[in-house]
Design a protein around this motif. Structure first.
Motif, PDB file in Angstrom:
ATOM      1  N   HIS A 132      14.067  72.086   7.911  1.00 57.86           N
ATOM      2  CA  HIS A 132      15.161  72.275   6.956  1.00 57.86           C
ATOM      3  C   HIS A 132      16.532  71.957   7.545  1.00 57.86           C
ATOM      4  N   VAL A 133      16.600  71.744   8.838  1.00 61.94           N
ATOM      5  CA  VAL A 133      17.884  71.416   9.462  1.00 61.94           C
ATOM      6  C   VAL A 133      17.905  70.021  10.066  1.00 61.94           C
ATOM      7  N   VAL A 134      16.756  69.329  10.032  1.00 61.72           N
ATOM      8  CA  VAL A 134      16.708  67.939  10.503  1.00 61.72           C
ATOM      9  C   VAL A 134      16.037  67.088   9.435  1.00 61.72           C
ATOM     10  N   HIS A 135      16.351  65.802   9.443  1.00 56.44           N
ATOM     11  CA  HIS A 135      15.696  64.868   8.539  1.00 56.44           C
ATOM     12  C   HIS A 135      14.244  64.696   8.955  1.00 56.44           C
ATOM     13  N   SER A 136      13.369  64.448   7.974  1.00 55.29           N
ATOM     14  CA  SER A 136      11.933  64.336   8.270  1.00 55.29           C
ATOM     15  C   SER A 136      11.648  63.246   9.300  1.00 55.29           C
ATOM     16  N   SER A 137      12.469  62.192   9.325  1.00 53.25           N
ATOM     17  CA  SER A 137      12.256  61.120  10.296  1.00 53.25           C
ATOM     18  C   SER A 137      12.591  61.552  11.719  1.00 53.25           C
ATOM     19  N   PRO A 323       3.271  68.775  26.665  1.00 52.76           N
ATOM     20  CA  PRO A 323       4.256  68.674  25.594  1.00 52.76           C
ATOM     21  C   PRO A 323       3.991  67.546  24.609  1.00 52.76           C
ATOM     22  N   VAL A 324       3.364  66.455  25.066  1.00 52.86           N
ATOM     23  CA  VAL A 324       3.046  65.362  24.143  1.00 52.86           C
ATOM     24  C   VAL A 324       2.112  65.875  23.054  1.00 52.86           C
ATOM     25  N   TRP A 325       1.082  66.604  23.476  1.00 54.35           N
ATOM     26  CA  TRP A 325       0.172  67.237  22.507  1.00 54.35           C
ATOM     27  C   TRP A 325       0.949  68.174  21.587  1.00 54.35           C
ATOM     28  N   ASN A 326       1.729  69.088  22.173  1.00 57.52           N
ATOM     29  CA  ASN A 326       2.426  70.099  21.381  1.00 57.52           C
ATOM     30  C   ASN A 326       3.318  69.471  20.323  1.00 57.52           C
ATOM     31  N   VAL A 327       4.085  68.465  20.726  1.00 59.90           N
ATOM     32  CA  VAL A 327       5.051  67.860  19.809  1.00 59.90           C
ATOM     33  C   VAL A 327       4.350  67.093  18.697  1.00 59.90           C
ATOM     34  N   VAL A 328       3.370  66.272  19.046  1.00 59.53           N
ATOM     35  CA  VAL A 328       2.700  65.432  18.049  1.00 59.53           C
ATOM     36  C   VAL A 328       1.945  66.282  17.031  1.00 59.53           C
ATOM     37  N   VAL A 329       1.164  67.246  17.501  1.00 60.53           N
ATOM     38  CA  VAL A 329       0.369  68.061  16.585  1.00 60.53           C
ATOM     39  C   VAL A 329       1.269  69.005  15.779  1.00 60.53           C
ATOM     40  N   SER A 330       2.291  69.574  16.425  1.00 60.83           N
ATOM     41  CA  SER A 330       3.198  70.479  15.701  1.00 60.83           C
ATOM     42  C   SER A 330       3.988  69.739  14.627  1.00 60.83           C
ATOM     43  N   LEU A 334       3.874  70.897  10.737  1.00 55.08           N
ATOM     44  CA  LEU A 334       5.069  71.247   9.979  1.00 55.08           C
ATOM     45  C   LEU A 334       5.249  70.342   8.768  1.00 55.08           C
ATOM     46  N   ALA A 335       4.860  69.072   8.902  1.00 54.49           N
ATOM     47  CA  ALA A 335       5.065  68.117   7.815  1.00 54.49           C
ATOM     48  C   ALA A 335       4.128  68.354   6.636  1.00 54.49           C
ATOM     49  N   GLU A 407       2.285  62.891   2.723  1.00 55.85           N
ATOM     50  CA  GLU A 407       3.499  62.951   1.936  1.00 55.85           C
ATOM     51  C   GLU A 407       4.251  64.212   2.344  1.00 55.85           C
ATOM     52  N   PRO A 408       5.187  64.127   3.309  1.00 56.16           N
ATOM     53  CA  PRO A 408       5.874  65.319   3.777  1.00 56.16           C
ATOM     54  C   PRO A 408       6.664  65.979   2.654  1.00 56.16           C
ATOM     55  N   ARG A 409       6.847  67.264   2.775  1.00 53.81           N
ATOM     56  CA  ARG A 409       7.658  67.997   1.809  1.00 53.81           C
ATOM     57  C   ARG A 409       9.094  67.473   1.843  1.00 53.81           C
ATOM     58  N   ALA A 410       9.698  67.377   0.668  1.00 51.49           N
ATOM     59  CA  ALA A 410      11.071  66.877   0.593  1.00 51.49           C
ATOM     60  C   ALA A 410      12.029  68.040   0.774  1.00 51.49           C
ATOM     61  N   VAL A 411      12.313  68.391   2.007  1.00 51.71           N
ATOM     62  CA  VAL A 411      13.174  69.544   2.276  1.00 51.71           C
ATOM     63  C   VAL A 411      14.535  69.137   2.780  1.00 51.71           C
ATOM     64  N   ASN A 412      14.729  67.874   3.114  1.00 49.04           N
ATOM     65  CA  ASN A 412      16.004  67.413   3.624  1.00 49.04           C
ATOM     66  C   ASN A 412      16.632  66.466   2.615  1.00 49.04           C
ATOM     67  N   THR A 413      17.675  66.869   1.983  1.00 52.63           N
ATOM     68  CA  THR A 413      18.249  66.073   0.905  1.00 52.63           C
ATOM     69  C   THR A 413      19.710  65.763   1.076  1.00 52.63           C
ATOM     70  N   GLU A 414      20.337  66.209   2.159  1.00 53.43           N
ATOM     71  CA  GLU A 414      21.772  66.012   2.293  1.00 53.43           C
ATOM     72  C   GLU A 414      22.164  65.539   3.679  1.00 53.43           C
ATOM     73  N   PHE A 415      21.482  64.541   4.196  1.00 58.77           N
ATOM     74  CA  PHE A 415      21.812  63.997   5.512  1.00 58.77           C
ATOM     75  C   PHE A 415      22.563  62.694   5.309  1.00 58.77           C
TER      76      PHE A 415
END
Length: 418
Positions: A132-137, A323-330, A334-335, A407-415
């Motif tokens: 909610h505080v960063v863009h999905s990309s 960390p590569v595992w943690n970041v990619v899977v997390s 989240l998405a 299809e990630p949730r559309a939670v970032n709309t004002e970047f």
């Protein structure tokens, strides 16, 4: 909405969330190191020190799912704010009692349970807040920064805790309380909400404590990777004790052993920084299978090296790929997780992962006592190879989805660019 997405270094809310949490984690690591030192100085009992360590870990085992429910039911930012307020007051009670020479073991145990419980809720809310505080990309990059934050706090916090305790018994706890106030201040400055708007769900959600567990169980890939993480956590907790014994047998001093694990922590920080590049170049199937085989190949190397610092370097390589595992899977979790059950899913997965850690300590101690060092390493190697083989042949892993295919949730709309 414009197509221009500002870099994370220009994202004020993310920087506030990241920095405030980083400071509070550093304080927690420092006081975590100081707790056993304090108990030993007050009671002289190793058993009491071990009891404090056990009690402070209990919330990580017992309250992940209820804390996830709380995070989904209430306003996540307010949850984090109140957690910081109450954690600061809890640690302040230690400071006041210690200054008055009226601190006793039950007080320390109670404070440890309260702080641990609040930290679990704060951590889950913080994780659920990231989309909610960063863009999905930018989700993967943001999670890699968070992973580096955790590893860096681990690397710096324990030595800092020992140093501050040497200055004065009260100092690390006073420092910890102040870090919670810093985290509180950063949260109050954040403008964005940490969840999508929800109405009319509170009553129904109260009956859905297990919704995260049920949802996670229906996701073949996430279910499998959660179990694989539990297995590797068990192994590494047993290996941690084994490596200490090996280093001591090689003649390493306590200071050298601490430096050895400092080297390993550097490997974790570096791995966190390269995780986004790995995510762009490697599929999740390759990451999950490859990381497990790297660990399987590295575990027996602890028997080959005959220098504590080289031992630390081998351990650093293990920490580098984690960390590569943690970041990619997390990032994937989240998405694809519905926002309304995000906290409960994180809590369910964390319960499985953390639940294996105390079991790993028990297994490591028993194996070392029964078999000795070298056979223990070979047993752990066989166990890690088995985990890697499961990851390799598992259908859910071999058919691992990609963020691009969801299809990630559309939670970032004002970047917009700034």
């Amino acid at each position: 909405m414009t197509d221009a997405v500002p870099p994370l270094r220009h994202n004020r809310d993310f920087l506030l969330l990241w920095s405030g949490t980083a400071v509070s984690i550093l304080g927690s690591r420092a006081s975590g190191m100081a707790y056993p030192l304090l108990v030993l100085s007050l009671t002289g009992s190793v058993v009491a020190a071990g009891l404090v360590g056990f009690v402070t870990m209990l919330p990580h085992l017992l309250v992940q799912v209820p804390a996830g429910m709380l995070v989904d039911l209430w306003n996540r930012k307010r949850v984090m704010i109140w957690c910081d307020v109450l954690r600061a007051l809890t640690i302040a009670s230690i400071v006041v009692a210690l200054a008055a020479d009226r601190l006793f073991l039950p007080h320390i145990l109670l404070a440890g349970i309260i702080e641990g419980t609040l930290s679990v809720a704060h951590g889950i809310a913080g994780s659920a807040a990231v989309p909610h505080v960063v863009h999905s990309s930018q989700l993967t990059v943001a999670l890699s920064r968070n992973e580096a934050r955790e590893r860096g706090a681990m690397m710096l916090g324990q030595p800092l805790g020992g140093l501050l305790f040497g200055i004065g018994r009260v100092v690390p706890f006073l420092f910890d309380a102040l870090t919670y106030l810093v985290s509180l201040a950063t949260l109050l400055l954040i403008k964005r909400d940490f969840q999508v708007a929800r109405t009319g769900e509170r009553k129904r959600m109260r009956t859905e404590l297990t919704a995260g567990i049920r949802w996670l169980a229906r996701q073949p890939f996430l279910r499998t990777t959660t179990i694989l993480v539990a297995g590797s956590n068990l192994l590494f907790q047993a290996l941690f004790l084994t490596v200490i014994v090996i280093a001591a047998d090689l003649g390493a001093t306590p200071g050298a052993i601490g430096l050895m694990f400092g080297i390993a922590a550097v490997g974790g920080v570096l791995g966190s920084l390269v995780a986004p590049a790995a995510e762009r170049r490697l599929s999740m199937k390759v990451v999950v299978i490859g990381v497990n085989w790297v660990w399987a190949a590295l575990v027996p190397l602890v028997l080959v090296v005959r220098d504590p610092y080289l031992l630390g370097a081998v351990y650093a390589l293990m920490c580098f790929v984690g960390p590569v595992w943690n970041v990619v899977v997390s990032a994937y979790q989240l998405a694809v997780t519905p926002d309304r059950i995000q906290g409960r899913v994180i809590g369910a997965a964390s319960t499985v992962a953390f639940g294996a850690i105390p079991l790993g300590s028990l297994v490591g101690g028993l194996l070392l006592g029964w078999l000795g060092t070298r056979p223990t390493v070979w047993v752990l190697t066989i166990f890690m190879v088995s985990i890697a083989m499961v990851a390799t042949v598992n259908r859910a892993v071999r058919a691992a989805p990609t963020l691009g295919g969801q299809e990630p949730r559309a939670v970032n709309t004002e970047f917009v660019a700034q």
